[in-house]
Design a protein around this motif. Structure first.
Motif, PDB file in Angstrom:
ATOM      1  N   ALA A  39       5.326 -18.040   8.470  1.00 44.94           N
ATOM      2  CA  ALA A  39       4.813 -18.345   9.805  1.00 44.94           C
ATOM      3  C   ALA A  39       5.251 -17.321  10.840  1.00 44.94           C
ATOM      4  O   ALA A  39       4.514 -17.017  11.792  1.00 44.94           O
ATOM      5  CB  ALA A  39       5.253 -19.748  10.230  1.00 44.94           C
ATOM      6  N   ASN A  40       6.477 -16.772  10.674  1.00 48.47           N
ATOM      7  CA  ASN A  40       6.962 -15.794  11.651  1.00 48.47           C
ATOM      8  C   ASN A  40       6.105 -14.532  11.645  1.00 48.47           C
ATOM      9  O   ASN A  40       5.832 -13.959  12.702  1.00 48.47           O
ATOM     10  CB  ASN A  40       8.418 -15.439  11.343  1.00 48.47           C
ATOM     11  CG  ASN A  40       9.331 -16.648  11.437  1.00 48.47           C
ATOM     12  OD1 ASN A  40       9.240 -17.432  12.374  1.00 48.47           O
ATOM     13  ND2 ASN A  40      10.206 -16.807  10.455  1.00 48.47           N
ATOM     14  N   TYR A  41       5.680 -14.115  10.465  1.00 52.80           N
ATOM     15  CA  TYR A  41       4.826 -12.933  10.371  1.00 52.80           C
ATOM     16  C   TYR A  41       3.403 -13.232  10.827  1.00 52.80           C
ATOM     17  O   TYR A  41       2.732 -12.372  11.402  1.00 52.80           O
ATOM     18  CB  TYR A  41       4.834 -12.377   8.941  1.00 52.80           C
ATOM     19  CG  TYR A  41       6.130 -11.702   8.576  1.00 52.80           C
ATOM     20  CD1 TYR A  41       6.377 -10.374   8.912  1.00 52.80           C
ATOM     21  CD2 TYR A  41       7.127 -12.411   7.911  1.00 52.80           C
ATOM     22  CE1 TYR A  41       7.571  -9.764   8.582  1.00 52.80           C
ATOM     23  CE2 TYR A  41       8.335 -11.804   7.577  1.00 52.80           C
ATOM     24  CZ  TYR A  41       8.543 -10.480   7.915  1.00 52.80           C
ATOM     25  OH  TYR A  41       9.733  -9.868   7.602  1.00 52.80           O
ATOM     26  N   LEU A  42       2.931 -14.456  10.570  1.00 56.43           N
ATOM     27  CA  LEU A  42       1.604 -14.843  11.043  1.00 56.43           C
ATOM     28  C   LEU A  42       1.564 -14.879  12.570  1.00 56.43           C
ATOM     29  O   LEU A  42       0.539 -14.570  13.183  1.00 56.43           O
ATOM     30  CB  LEU A  42       1.213 -16.208  10.472  1.00 56.43           C
ATOM     31  CG  LEU A  42       1.007 -16.270   8.956  1.00 56.43           C
ATOM     32  CD1 LEU A  42       0.705 -17.698   8.514  1.00 56.43           C
ATOM     33  CD2 LEU A  42      -0.112 -15.326   8.533  1.00 56.43           C
ATOM     34  N   GLU A  43       2.698 -15.238  13.178  1.00 59.61           N
ATOM     35  CA  GLU A  43       2.779 -15.261  14.634  1.00 59.61           C
ATOM     36  C   GLU A  43       2.570 -13.865  15.219  1.00 59.61           C
ATOM     37  O   GLU A  43       2.020 -13.711  16.321  1.00 59.61           O
ATOM     38  CB  GLU A  43       4.141 -15.816  15.054  1.00 59.61           C
ATOM     39  CG  GLU A  43       4.388 -15.865  16.562  1.00 59.61           C
ATOM     40  CD  GLU A  43       3.575 -16.938  17.262  1.00 59.61           C
ATOM     41  OE1 GLU A  43       3.513 -16.909  18.498  1.00 59.61           O
ATOM     42  OE2 GLU A  43       3.014 -17.802  16.563  1.00 59.61           O
ATOM     43  N   LEU A  44       2.986 -12.843  14.478  1.00 60.36           N
ATOM     44  CA  LEU A  44       2.857 -11.469  14.958  1.00 60.36           C
ATOM     45  C   LEU A  44       1.421 -10.961  14.937  1.00 60.36           C
ATOM     46  O   LEU A  44       1.140  -9.870  15.447  1.00 60.36           O
ATOM     47  CB  LEU A  44       3.741 -10.535  14.121  1.00 60.36           C
ATOM     48  CG  LEU A  44       5.245 -10.814  14.191  1.00 60.36           C
ATOM     49  CD1 LEU A  44       5.992  -9.844  13.289  1.00 60.36           C
ATOM     50  CD2 LEU A  44       5.752 -10.707  15.623  1.00 60.36           C
TER      51      LEU A  44
END
Length: 274
Positions: A39-44
């Motif tokens: 999810a952290n990378y998808l947020e980017l």
């Protein structure tokens, strides 16, 4: 055995100070309250982060290009003049790096602000009718970072220019090559290792700069480093900040690999075919 003992200390330092922190940062970038996640990378993938990353790379590339355009003639001049003067110039360049980045950045605030020295001189000379917007924008960020990073480029280029054998230049001219052809066929290949090394150094430093864009940009020229600061201090989202840092690192490495492909950075490290 003695060689292994000698290498043990730097290898241990590399492991403790670089590899382990990077592995911890990488692991943190996938963590969340519910466990491992992407999810952290998808947020980017949000447009705001893509815009910040693109702006950071545009500014870094511009700074690198300007440092080359200004640093190459300056380094060549220092390398070619005789006597004691080049040693003192090189000493002053090194001493400039000892000064606080914060102090030098606030110095540009005094120079570039609406009632600063530069605007007052322009108004006094009648060149402009009202103060120019030189601060709290991309122009101020570029000027400040150029001032801070130019010494790194010049210091990196100096050994390369000093090592150039003038007889090679004269031989090319005597054999009938024009000055322009001599420049591109003889001078540029000889200086390429220093140019590549200086460009990589300035580019990598520019990507991670925080203080100068934060002060001279005034919040109007945000970089990805400033976004990481917001994620840590304002959002208190360490996994997202870690993911942003890892992404920036990967993109930076990819950009350097592309640069190596087209510039021959392997010459700096003695690579190439034999």
């Amino acid at each position: 055995m003695a060689t292994m003992v000698i290498l043990a200390v730097p290898l241990a330092a590399l492991l403790v100070l670089f590899i382990l922190p990077m592995l911890e940062l990488f692991w943190l970038s996938f963590s969340s309250k519910s466990g491992l996640t992407f999810a952290n990378y998808l947020e980017l993938s949000r447009p705001v982060y893509a815009s910040l990353t693109l702006y950071t790379f545009k500014i870094s590339l511009l700074i690198t290009l300007l440092c080359l355009l200004i640093g190459c003639p300056l380094a060549y001049f220092i390398a070619r003049i005789k006597g004691w003067l080049p040693h003192w110039i090189a000493l002053f360049l090194v001493m400039s790096l000892w000064l606080s980045i914060l102090t030098r950045t606030y110095g540009w605030v005094a120079l570039l602000q609406r009632n600063g020295v530069i605007n007052n001189l322009l108004l006094w000379a009648g060149i402009v009718d009202e103060p120019l917007p030189l601060l709290y924008n991309s122009f101020g960020v570029v000027v400040g970072m150029l001032h801070l990073l130019l010494p790194f480029m010049v210091i990196t280029l100096l050994p390369t220019f000093r090592a150039i054998d003038d007889s090679l230049i004269r031989a090319s001219l005597c054999l009938g090559a024009s000055p322009l052809r001599t420049f591109f066929k003889v001078f540029v290949p000889l200086t390429l290792p220093g140019v590549v090394a200086g460009s990589i150094l300035v580019f990598v430093l520019a990507i991670g700069y925080f203080v100068t864009p934060a002060i001279l940009g005034g919040g109007h020229s945000s970089t990805i480093a400033m976004a990481i600061k917001t994620q840590v201090l304002t959002l208190v989202d360490l996994p997202l900040a870690a993911a942003t840092s890892v992404t920036l690192l990967v993109i930076s490495i990819a950009a350097l690999l592309v640069y190596e492909k087209f510039s021959g950075v392997n010459r700096v490290f003695g690579g190439g075919t034999r």
